[in-house]
Design a protein around this motif. Structure first.
Motif, PDB file in Angstrom:
ATOM      1  N   GLY A 124       0.426  -1.043  -0.322  1.00 22.48           N
ATOM      2  CA  GLY A 124      -0.229  -0.406  -0.073  1.00 22.48           C
ATOM      3  C   GLY A 124       1.307   1.266  -0.307  1.00 22.48           C
ATOM      4  O   GLY A 124       0.683   2.375  -0.444  1.00 22.48           O
ATOM      5  N   THR A 125       1.755   1.563   1.265  1.00 22.67           N
ATOM      6  CA  THR A 125       3.002   2.243   0.565  1.00 22.67           C
ATOM      7  C   THR A 125       3.232   2.624  -0.656  1.00 22.67           C
ATOM      8  O   THR A 125       3.447   3.452  -0.865  1.00 22.67           O
ATOM      9  CB  THR A 125       3.748   2.102   2.307  1.00 22.67           C
ATOM     10  N   LEU A 126       4.286   1.655  -0.629  1.00 21.68           N
ATOM     11  CA  LEU A 126       4.964   1.473  -2.786  1.00 21.68           C
ATOM     12  C   LEU A 126       3.691   2.106  -3.447  1.00 21.68           C
ATOM     13  O   LEU A 126       3.850   2.617  -4.531  1.00 21.68           O
ATOM     14  CB  LEU A 126       5.063   0.396  -2.770  1.00 21.68           C
ATOM     15  N   ALA A 127       2.631   1.576  -3.446  1.00 22.06           N
ATOM     16  CA  ALA A 127       1.460   1.776  -3.870  1.00 22.06           C
ATOM     17  C   ALA A 127       1.521   3.486  -4.575  1.00 22.06           C
ATOM     18  O   ALA A 127       1.685   3.273  -5.439  1.00 22.06           O
ATOM     19  CB  ALA A 127      -0.068   1.268  -4.000  1.00 22.06           C
ATOM     20  N   ARG A 128       1.285   3.983  -2.987  1.00 25.69           N
ATOM     21  CA  ARG A 128       0.725   5.362  -3.403  1.00 25.69           C
ATOM     22  C   ARG A 128       2.258   6.345  -3.703  1.00 25.69           C
ATOM     23  O   ARG A 128       1.944   7.299  -3.755  1.00 25.69           O
ATOM     24  CB  ARG A 128       0.942   5.897  -1.556  1.00 25.69           C
ATOM     25  N   GLN A 129       3.389   5.768  -3.147  1.00 26.59           N
ATOM     26  CA  GLN A 129       4.490   6.580  -3.542  1.00 26.59           C
ATOM     27  C   GLN A 129       4.982   6.045  -5.193  1.00 26.59           C
ATOM     28  O   GLN A 129       5.287   7.658  -5.532  1.00 26.59           O
ATOM     29  CB  GLN A 129       5.432   5.762  -2.493  1.00 26.59           C
ATOM     30  N   ALA A 130       4.748   4.685  -5.441  1.00 27.43           N
ATOM     31  CA  ALA A 130       5.138   5.117  -7.460  1.00 27.43           C
ATOM     32  C   ALA A 130       4.252   5.582  -8.066  1.00 27.43           C
ATOM     33  O   ALA A 130       4.466   6.606  -8.716  1.00 27.43           O
ATOM     34  CB  ALA A 130       5.102   3.371  -7.460  1.00 27.43           C
ATOM     35  N   GLU A 131       2.941   6.178  -7.275  1.00 26.25           N
ATOM     36  CA  GLU A 131       1.648   6.460  -7.884  1.00 26.25           C
ATOM     37  C   GLU A 131       1.944   8.008  -8.369  1.00 26.25           C
ATOM     38  O   GLU A 131       2.052   8.862  -8.828  1.00 26.25           O
ATOM     39  CB  GLU A 131       0.553   6.168  -7.763  1.00 26.25           C
ATOM     40  N   GLN A 132       2.296   9.103  -7.071  1.00 26.65           N
ATOM     41  CA  GLN A 132       3.014   9.837  -6.972  1.00 26.65           C
ATOM     42  C   GLN A 132       3.801  10.646  -7.629  1.00 26.65           C
ATOM     43  O   GLN A 132       4.118  11.238  -7.968  1.00 26.65           O
ATOM     44  CB  GLN A 132       2.946  10.240  -5.314  1.00 26.65           C
ATOM     45  N   ALA A 133       4.906   9.032  -8.251  1.00 24.17           N
ATOM     46  CA  ALA A 133       6.335   9.796  -8.999  1.00 24.17           C
ATOM     47  C   ALA A 133       5.905   9.326 -10.257  1.00 24.17           C
ATOM     48  O   ALA A 133       7.319   9.853 -10.507  1.00 24.17           O
ATOM     49  CB  ALA A 133       7.062   8.481  -8.712  1.00 24.17           C
ATOM     50  N   GLY A 134       5.068   8.886 -10.359  1.00 23.75           N
ATOM     51  CA  GLY A 134       4.425   8.886 -12.155  1.00 23.75           C
ATOM     52  C   GLY A 134       4.242   7.292 -12.472  1.00 23.75           C
ATOM     53  O   GLY A 134       4.236   7.557 -13.724  1.00 23.75           O
ATOM     54  N   HIS A 135       4.195   6.683 -11.587  1.00 25.61           N
ATOM     55  CA  HIS A 135       4.116   5.508 -12.027  1.00 25.61           C
ATOM     56  C   HIS A 135       2.579   4.639 -12.412  1.00 25.61           C
ATOM     57  O   HIS A 135       2.048   5.735 -11.637  1.00 25.61           O
ATOM     58  CB  HIS A 135       5.177   4.203 -11.903  1.00 25.61           C
ATOM     59  N   ASP A 136       2.028   4.064 -13.208  1.00 23.45           N
ATOM     60  CA  ASP A 136       1.013   3.568 -13.485  1.00 23.45           C
ATOM     61  C   ASP A 136       1.608   2.112 -12.767  1.00 23.45           C
ATOM     62  O   ASP A 136       2.672   1.138 -12.186  1.00 23.45           O
ATOM     63  CB  ASP A 136       0.997   2.743 -14.685  1.00 23.45           C
ATOM     64  N   VAL A 137       0.474   1.652 -11.270  1.00 20.77           N
ATOM     65  CA  VAL A 137       1.079   0.281 -10.579  1.00 20.77           C
ATOM     66  C   VAL A 137       0.135  -0.772 -10.555  1.00 20.77           C
ATOM     67  O   VAL A 137      -1.607  -0.367 -10.698  1.00 20.77           O
ATOM     68  CB  VAL A 137       0.326   1.165  -9.117  1.00 20.77           C
ATOM     69  N   VAL A 138      -0.060  -1.607 -11.026  1.00 20.61           N
ATOM     70  CA  VAL A 138      -0.670  -3.233 -10.209  1.00 20.61           C
ATOM     71  C   VAL A 138       0.035  -4.154  -9.849  1.00 20.61           C
ATOM     72  O   VAL A 138       0.915  -4.574  -9.121  1.00 20.61           O
ATOM     73  CB  VAL A 138      -0.109  -3.897 -11.573  1.00 20.61           C
ATOM     74  N   ILE A 139      -1.097  -4.159  -8.534  1.00 16.54           N
ATOM     75  CA  ILE A 139      -0.880  -4.870  -7.478  1.00 16.54           C
ATOM     76  C   ILE A 139      -1.465  -6.591  -7.816  1.00 16.54           C
ATOM     77  O   ILE A 139      -2.300  -6.422  -7.658  1.00 16.54           O
ATOM     78  CB  ILE A 139      -1.563  -4.510  -5.772  1.00 16.54           C
ATOM     79  N   VAL A 140      -0.771  -7.274  -7.065  1.00 17.79           N
ATOM     80  CA  VAL A 140      -0.869  -8.683  -8.009  1.00 17.79           C
ATOM     81  C   VAL A 140      -1.302  -9.337  -6.062  1.00 17.79           C
ATOM     82  O   VAL A 140      -0.358  -9.586  -5.430  1.00 17.79           O
ATOM     83  CB  VAL A 140       0.150  -9.090  -8.741  1.00 17.79           C
ATOM     84  N   THR A 141      -2.397  -9.505  -6.043  1.00 13.16           N
ATOM     85  CA  THR A 141      -2.718 -10.520  -5.235  1.00 13.16           C
ATOM     86  C   THR A 141      -4.488 -10.621  -5.322  1.00 13.16           C
ATOM     87  O   THR A 141      -4.944 -10.264  -6.476  1.00 13.16           O
ATOM     88  CB  THR A 141      -2.946  -8.833  -3.702  1.00 13.16           C
ATOM     89  N   GLY A 142      -4.619 -11.367  -4.410  1.00 15.56           N
ATOM     90  CA  GLY A 142      -5.909 -11.995  -4.341  1.00 15.56           C
ATOM     91  C   GLY A 142      -6.877 -11.809  -3.019  1.00 15.56           C
ATOM     92  O   GLY A 142      -8.128 -11.999  -3.307  1.00 15.56           O
ATOM     93  N   ASP A 143      -5.790 -10.521  -2.642  1.00 17.93           N
ATOM     94  CA  ASP A 143      -7.099  -9.872  -1.244  1.00 17.93           C
ATOM     95  C   ASP A 143      -7.738  -8.433  -1.487  1.00 17.93           C
ATOM     96  O   ASP A 143      -7.387  -7.716  -1.643  1.00 17.93           O
ATOM     97  CB  ASP A 143      -5.451  -9.568  -0.451  1.00 17.93           C
ATOM     98  N   LYS A 144      -9.120  -9.185  -1.126  1.00 18.09           N
ATOM     99  CA  LYS A 144      -9.822  -7.630  -1.433  1.00 18.09           C
ATOM    100  C   LYS A 144      -9.676  -6.674  -0.981  1.00 18.09           C
ATOM    101  O   LYS A 144     -10.048  -5.851  -1.252  1.00 18.09           O
ATOM    102  CB  LYS A 144     -11.068  -8.704  -1.086  1.00 18.09           C
ATOM    103  N   ASP A 145      -9.183  -6.415   0.582  1.00 20.05           N
ATOM    104  CA  ASP A 145      -8.789  -5.409   1.534  1.00 20.05           C
ATOM    105  C   ASP A 145      -7.772  -4.826   0.323  1.00 20.05           C
ATOM    106  O   ASP A 145      -8.523  -3.910   0.484  1.00 20.05           O
ATOM    107  CB  ASP A 145      -8.007  -5.916   2.932  1.00 20.05           C
TER     108      ASP A 145
END
Length: 162
Positions: A124-145
């Protein structure tokens, strides 16, 4: 607009993999496989199959695998009964984790883990940081949370359900 200028506007894509979740998933989804020395290998096999599928089929610009660390997390401090009903990790799974960590390292894929945090917290932290840095992010998980993290630049991918 030319194709070249369209490509220059493309945001790099970072895949964040919940390694611990896929270790569990592979261990329980596959039959008990063993190598010639008797070491159970179903979690290694299933995890690596998933990881290599992502690399082969999606060719991410960047890739990070997050793992849980041993011990209590901040969630345990806040709620003493957190995961209290979960049975302990089976020995057959526990024995495979170092091999998975070594395989990720051998592929030169960054792995993150931090005492006191679960893999999904780090993602979650890395996703927000990467998005703010200009990346598209794909989280690979089956966790619905993790669905709460979706934005126009963050999405969820479950390779089991494709």
């Amino acid at each position: 607009m030319s194709e070249t200028s369209l490509q220059s506007n493309k945001r790099p894509t970072l895949y964040l993999i919940d390694g611990s979740a896929y270790i569990y998933r592979a261990f329980f989804a596959l039959p008990a496989l063993n190598n010639s020395k008797g070491l159970q290998t179903n979690a290694v096999y299933g995890f690596m199959t998933t990881l290599l599928k992502i690399i082969r089929e999606h060719r991410p610009d960047g890739l990070v695998v997050a793992f849980d660390e041993k011990g209590p997390t901040l969630r345990h401090e806040e709620f003493k009964e957190y995961k209290a009903q979960r049975p302990p990790m089976p020995d057959g799974m526990k024995a495979q984790i170092p091999y998975i960590h070594r395989a990720v390292e051998a592929l030169n894929i960054p792995a993150v883990k931090q005492v006191g945090y679960e893999a999904d917290d780090l993602i979650g932290t890395l996703a927000r940081q990467a998005e703010q840095a200009g990346h598209d992010v794909v989280i690979v998980t089956g966790d619905k949370d993790m669905l709460r993290l979706i934005t126009p630049h963050v999405r969820i991918y479950d390779p089991v359900k494709d």
